[in-house]
Design a protein around this motif. Sequence first.
Motif, mmCIF file in Angstrom:
data_model
loop_
_atom_site.group_PDB
_atom_site.id
_atom_site.type_symbol
_atom_site.label_atom_id
_atom_site.label_comp_id
_atom_site.label_asym_id
_atom_site.label_seq_id
_atom_site.Cartn_x
_atom_site.Cartn_y
_atom_site.Cartn_z
ATOM 1 N N PHE A 263 -22.422 -45.963 12.985
ATOM 2 C CA PHE A 263 -23.898 -46.107 13.172
ATOM 3 C C PHE A 263 -24.192 -44.266 13.399
ATOM 4 N N TYR A 264 -24.088 -44.040 14.747
ATOM 5 C CA TYR A 264 -24.730 -43.131 14.965
ATOM 6 C C TYR A 264 -23.736 -41.660 14.708
ATOM 7 N N ASN A 265 -22.401 -41.651 14.075
ATOM 8 C CA ASN A 265 -22.059 -40.558 13.085
ATOM 9 C C ASN A 265 -22.615 -40.768 11.897
ATOM 10 N N ARG A 266 -23.428 -41.640 11.678
ATOM 11 C CA ARG A 266 -23.764 -41.074 9.715
ATOM 12 C C ARG A 266 -24.952 -41.069 10.203
ATOM 13 N N LEU A 267 -25.545 -41.111 11.860
ATOM 14 C CA LEU A 267 -27.077 -40.515 11.051
ATOM 15 C C LEU A 267 -26.652 -39.060 11.447
ATOM 16 N N GLU A 268 -25.891 -38.570 11.791
ATOM 17 C CA GLU A 268 -25.613 -37.312 12.388
ATOM 18 C C GLU A 268 -25.316 -36.508 11.053
ATOM 19 N N LYS A 269 -24.612 -37.543 10.441
ATOM 20 C CA LYS A 269 -24.526 -36.881 8.774
ATOM 21 C C LYS A 269 -25.286 -37.132 7.724
ATOM 22 N N ASP A 270 -26.387 -37.070 7.681
ATOM 23 C CA ASP A 270 -27.366 -37.517 7.288
ATOM 24 C C ASP A 270 -26.954 -38.604 6.202
ATOM 25 N N MET A 271 -26.126 -39.741 6.325
ATOM 26 C CA MET A 271 -25.831 -40.563 5.896
ATOM 27 C C MET A 271 -26.175 -41.946 5.548
ATOM 28 N N PRO A 272 -26.580 -42.300 4.429
ATOM 29 C CA PRO A 272 -27.149 -43.130 4.765
ATOM 30 C C PRO A 272 -26.540 -44.965 5.462
ATOM 31 N N LEU A 273 -26.860 -45.399 6.475
ATOM 32 C CA LEU A 273 -26.391 -46.271 7.134
ATOM 33 C C LEU A 273 -25.455 -47.585 6.920
ATOM 34 N N GLN A 274 -26.148 -47.920 5.563
ATOM 35 C CA GLN A 274 -25.638 -49.031 4.665
ATOM 36 C C GLN A 274 -25.250 -50.178 5.020
ATOM 37 N N THR A 275 -25.942 -50.912 5.985
ATOM 38 C CA THR A 275 -25.829 -52.245 6.250
ATOM 39 C C THR A 275 -26.072 -52.938 5.958
ATOM 40 N N ASP A 276 -25.805 -54.326 5.981
ATOM 41 C CA ASP A 276 -26.357 -55.290 4.775
ATOM 42 C C ASP A 276 -27.443 -56.230 5.272
ATOM 43 N N PRO A 277 -26.923 -56.392 6.437
ATOM 44 C CA PRO A 277 -27.956 -57.240 7.280
ATOM 45 C C PRO A 277 -29.121 -56.717 7.013
ATOM 46 N N THR A 278 -29.598 -55.505 6.915
ATOM 47 C CA THR A 278 -30.581 -55.060 6.559
ATOM 48 C C THR A 278 -31.250 -55.200 5.000
ATOM 49 N N VAL A 279 -30.332 -55.032 4.245
ATOM 50 C CA VAL A 279 -30.737 -55.757 2.987
ATOM 51 C C VAL A 279 -31.337 -57.565 2.912
ATOM 52 N N LEU A 280 -30.746 -58.207 3.801
ATOM 53 C CA LEU A 280 -30.511 -59.089 3.595
ATOM 54 C C LEU A 280 -32.311 -59.620 4.376
ATOM 55 N N TYR A 281 -31.791 -58.982 5.644
ATOM 56 C CA TYR A 281 -34.208 -58.973 6.318
ATOM 57 C C TYR A 281 -35.185 -58.421 5.155
ATOM 58 N N ALA A 282 -34.866 -56.867 4.126
ATOM 59 C CA ALA A 282 -35.845 -56.919 3.179
ATOM 60 C C ALA A 282 -35.859 -58.372 2.382
#
Length: 367
Positions: A263-282
């Motif tokens: 997650f931190y590596n993706r944030l550092e590279k300005d990539m979306p986290l693309q984690t499924d639980p956030t979609v389910l929460y939404a």
Amino acid sequence: MYINQPKKPFLKRITADNKKRTIVLASIIVFILVIGGAFLYGKSLLEPVKKDSKTTVNVNIPSGSSVSAIADILKENNVIKSEKAFQYYVKYKGASGFQAGYYHLTKGMDLNTIIKKLTNGGTNYAFQITVPEGKQLTQIASAIAKETKYSEKDIIAKLDDQTFISKLKKQYPDTITDDVLNKDIKHPLEGYLFPATYPFTDPDASLEDIITAMIKQTNSYVETYKSSLEKKKLSIHDALTMASLIEEEATAKVDRHKIASVFYNRLEKDMPLQTDPTVLYAAGKHKDRVFYKDLKIDSPYNTYKNKGLPPGPIANAGESSWDAALNPDKTDYLYFLAKSNGEVVFTKTLKEHNKAKEKYITNKDSE
């Protein structure tokens, strides 16, 4: 001359005898039915009030209570069917030595179970609420409702109440900050109710007291990790949000610190986290699997459509996820996926990720 005697009186005697036998037989049948019915009724009084019920009923037995007084308390709390049946059964079993205290019973308990608990002794708390890790605010509200007189609707309303939140901000300024007031957040206190077991000695504890106890526990961890938060230049809100993502993605067989590194590596590279639980929460849904159509949901919580962290936590997180959020591993991983057995495969490139996906998921689906 021989004269035939009339037979009518003889017939009358037979009829009278038949009547007597009928009356006696009917009386025996009625007696059997009455006795049988009384037995069945008496037996039913010993059975649970509501078979299979697991809802906790908190009962306080004061010191010095007689069997009669205990029976009245149990009946008043609707965990036995009859005071008299309870008293007779206690006498029949020769049970004694009932102890004072709080008892956490259910309507699904029979008299034997209740008597055994009363003999073994109660607790020094009126009720307790267990909040597991990885639970959303609505699920925690359900857990509170199960152990108290408050409804889920009232609990959610209190958790979202701005006046109550302002009060918490003053009480715990380092923990409850203005970040919880973001207009995009579903529930301001989502992720702030720490997973633990909370005993309460007051049977009439207010809803504010119950919720505050959970916030207080979170605050204690904020104080514990204060130096780590400052070192990482991470706000408590972002730390809780990251910890919640790790908690929701983690399995028993995964290293949470590696997930944090992705997650931190993706944030550092300005990539979306693309984690499924956030979609389910939404979406407000609980599903075992996310489909491509789910990824299109329009919500600030959808980390497939939005870069960065979501507006706030999507669940509460345990200490292991907190630690992972503040102390991630140093890796080059940018992707991970979970195999059917719970193991997680970490990869550095999209090509490697797709290969792993084809090997462990796509091929599995086609079997």
